[in-house]
Design an enzyme around this catalytic site. Structure first.
Site, PDB file in Angstrom:
ATOM      1  N   ASP A   1       1.036  -1.080  -0.016  1.00  0.00           N
ATOM      2  CA  ASP A   1      -0.178   0.012   0.071  1.00  0.00           C
ATOM      3  C   ASP A   1       0.818   1.122  -0.082  1.00  0.00           C
ATOM      4  OD1 ASP A   1      -2.257   1.624   0.350  1.00  0.00           O
ATOM      5  OD2 ASP A   1      -2.017   1.698   2.471  1.00  0.00           O
TER       6      ASP A   1
ATOM      7  N   ASP B   1      -1.485  -1.034   6.320  1.00  0.00           N
ATOM      8  CA  ASP B   1      -1.734  -0.434   7.550  1.00  0.00           C
ATOM      9  C   ASP B   1      -3.165  -0.062   7.815  1.00  0.00           C
ATOM     10  OD1 ASP B   1      -1.676   1.768   5.621  1.00  0.00           O
ATOM     11  OD2 ASP B   1      -1.611   2.798   7.740  1.00  0.00           O
TER      12      ASP B   1
ATOM     13  N   ASP C   1      -7.032  -2.745   3.956  1.00  0.00           N
ATOM     14  CA  ASP C   1      -6.167  -3.545   3.453  1.00  0.00           C
ATOM     15  C   ASP C   1      -6.325  -4.905   3.900  1.00  0.00           C
ATOM     16  OD1 ASP C   1      -4.576  -1.620   2.058  1.00  0.00           O
ATOM     17  OD2 ASP C   1      -3.621  -0.875   3.885  1.00  0.00           O
TER      18      ASP C   1
END
Length: 663
Positions: free
Chosen positions: A363, A556, A560
């Site tokens: 990410d 995080d 996700d």
């Protein structure tokens, strides 16, 4: 065999949910409030070695008297002499073998050691019988010492929780157990004291040592309103913290529970070795029996005592101690080394998985970037920088948008004594803000806002990638402010290290494509995609998996969690990460540093290498000496080396992981 002094540390279980395939199916009852973690003494004392020392002295004395052929040292006296030496180190093993048989667990190392050494006494090989048991005893001590070393980093984590805390109640400071403190209560942390509960800092400023949580020893300065976590150590000033999480729900409790569970979660290699030993042991007992009695059917000068000796040698050699001991010890060492570096593996099986990773998907926000917007550029026109910023901030302070918050914080820090009172504030949805300041009409927002009010602006602003706030004053373009998320200091280093390992890098983000592409170019990431929803990320990972790639995903946020669950190995940023991401992940990076991703891979590969070395050594030596033993070319001393000697070498090899400095 030796006294086991144990101390019991209690670890709260914060109630993990079965978010994923990795939920701890270890046979423990995780519904209880606390998990007990048994920990042996960190060091072995003289009393632990005393039985072995006494046995060794008696055995050596007996061997010397044998060599000198002392007349009175024979018969019952000689037998009794060696028996005393044997019982000092062997009695507890025989008792364990007996208890195991009663439980139906016949074929284990205790049974093998007992039958082989008793058999040695039965054929008059007293000194060899004592030696086998003595060296086994020494091997067990080395095993205990190695296990204690491997557990030391975990015990250090268990010890960082405070047993008491100072809480402010009715204006008085009283010392209580942290379990008795409720959320929203205020606790006081003295200089040098460990923070006992998670909370937000009420004092103006305080510095904390966060090494226990992050693996980083440098001080972390916190200011009013910022998060303070249990396990941190207050460095320089008495401070007060408002509690935001109960004792059982602190980040530290979650970390300890993860590590507690990790010790029970076995790798495929460990499970194979355990199953192998259960099948292998009865087979070698059967082969030893055949080796002893079968030759009577076809050997002319069959001497039972000779062939029994070969069978006993075969038994001692075949004991699978080196495999059963060193393999889990190696994985345990890997988990300990990782935890000291702020990387928490939820099971040794994930050490294996990380060795196979060929693609790391990440990410952007909070993983490769800091997740905090900051002002990047101020470009005024016909006004000073200060005027532009103060006018914009006077409007933006009335908005909760992250970009508005970033500008307001930046201006207050830069010009703390300069501000205007904005009036007639109007928020125009999807555009920005309008207001009146000191008789001037101020606009602050995107290009659509200035278009709406017919204000022209330079074409160059259309090419700016970062988030941009355009400012208009009295129907005239006054400049712009760009705001962006900062890239973490070690992100570029992390990508370089991954590429050096031959690992493909991919970035998936919900941010706009132009920003994603800019970050990807700056970090030299192989492939990047922007404007993604959570299901889009899942689709991209599924496509990579269809290509046969082994994927580690790092994120995080709560968005996700689905991709973390889908990936072969899910890594969560534990400092800024959401609880959902942390619980779903297989590995937690406690200090939020991307450089810990390649470090986790290196630790995994080193652990795997040591485990493979141990398996190869143990099986290789045993096969050779077993063949020699069956041919009558190996005695019990060779058997001792093949069993205890190889075990010691494998254990010491496993301990190397604990002393490793992996960068």
């Amino acid at each position: 065999m030796f006294k086991e002094n144990k101390k019991r540390s209690q670890v709260h279980n914060h109630g993990h949910k079965d978010h994923k395939k990795h939920s701890m199916d270890d046979g423990h009852d995780h519904s209880h409030d606390e998990i007990n973690f048994d920990e042996q003494e960190a060091t072995l004392g003289f009393k632990d070695f005393l039985p072995g020392i006494i046995s060794f002295i008696i055995m050596i004395t007996g061997i010397v008297m044998d060599q000198l052929e002392i007349s009175f040292f024979q018969g019952f006296l000689r037998f009794s002499w060696y028996l005393v030496a044997y019982l000092y180190v062997g009695l507890s093993v025989i008792i364990k073998a007996y208890k195991s048989i009663l439980k139906g667990e016949v074929f284990n190392e205790f049974f093998l050691m007992s039958i082989a050494t008793i058999g040695a006494f039965a054929i008059g090989e007293y000194s060899e019988g004592v030696a086998v048991m003595l060296f086994y005893f020494v091997g067990e001590l080395f095993q205990e010492a190695a296990a204690n070393k491997a557990k030391s980093s975990i015990q250090a984590l268990l010890d960082i929780r405070s047993d008491e805390t100072t809480v402010i109640r009715n204006g008085e400071a009283i010392v209580v157990d942290p379990k008795e403190v409720e959320t929203d209560e205020i606790i006081r942390i003295k200089v040098g004291e460990k923070v006992s509960l998670d909370g937000v800092l009420l004092s103006k400023e305080a510095a904390f040592d966060t090494a226990a949580l992050t693996g980083e020893s440098k001080p972390d300065t916190k200011r009013t309103g910022e998060s303070v976590l249990a396990g941190m150590i207050n460095l320089n000033t008495v401070c007060e913290v408002r509690v935001t999480a109960a004792y059982a729900d602190t980040k530290l409790s979650q970390i300890l529970t993860m590590i507690q569970d990790a010790t029970a979660k076995k790798s495929k290699t460990q499970l194979f070795i355990t199953r192998f030993a259960k099948i292998y042991t009865p087979i070698v007992v059967l082969l030893a029996t055949i080796l002893t009695f079968a030759p009577a059917l076809f050997v002319e000068n069959y001497v039972f005592q000779d062939w029994l000796y070969r069978g006993l040698v075969f038994l001692v050699i075949s004991c699978p101690c080196a495999l059963v001991i060193s393999v889990p010890l190696g994985y345990f060492g890997g988990i300990g080394l990782a935890s000291r570096n702020g990387i928490l593996f939820k099971g040794s099986n994930y050490l294996d998985v990380m060795t196979e990773i060929d693609t790391v998907v990440m990410d952007k926000t909070g993983t490769l970037t800091k997740g905090v917007f900051t002002v990047q550029e101020v470009n005024p026109k016909n006004y000073s920088q200060e005027e532009l910023l103060v006018f914009a901030a006077s409007l933006e302070e009335h908005s909760t948008h992250p970009i508005a918050t970033a500008i307001t914080a930046y201006v207050k820090k830069l010009y703390p004594n300069n501000s205007f009172e904005a009036k007639e504030i109007e928020e125009i949805a999807g555009h920005g803000l309008k207001g009146t300041i000191d008789g001037k009409t101020i606009l602050a927002g995107n290009a659509k806002l200035l278009d709406k009010f017919g204000i022209t602006y330079p074409d160059e602003v259309k090419d700016i990638v970062e988030s941009i706030v355009l400012v208009g004053i009295n129907q005239t373009y006054a400049g712009y402010i760009t705001v962006a998320d900062e890239i973490k200091d070690d992100s570029k280093e992390a990508i370089e290290q991954l590429h050096a390992m031959g690992i493909k890098t991919v970035m998936l983000s919900g941010d706009k494509t132009s920003i994603v592409d800019k970050v990807a170019k700056e970090l030299n990431i192989d492939t990047a995609f922007g404007n993604l929803l959570p299901d889009d990320k899942v689709r991209h990972v599924e496509e990579l998996k269809k290509q046969g790639r082994k994927i580690a995903f790092t994120g995080d946020g709560i968005n996700d969690a689905p991709v973390l669950a889908l990936s072969d190995a899910g890594l969560a940023m534990g400092g800024l990460g959401s609880d959902a991401a942390i619980e779903t992940a297989d590995i937690v990076i406690q200090n939020d540093q991307p450089s810990r991703i390649p470090l986790a891979i290196r630790i995994s590969k080193k652990t795997r290498k040591v485990v493979i070395q141990n398996i190869t050594l143990a099986i290789g030596v045993k096969v050779i000496v077993l063949a020699l033993g069956a041919l009558g070319e190996a005695n019990l001393w060779a058997a001792i080396f093949a069993d205890v000697g190889v075990s010691l070498i494998a254990i010491l090899n496993s301990v190397r992981i604990q002393f490793s400095r992996i960068k």
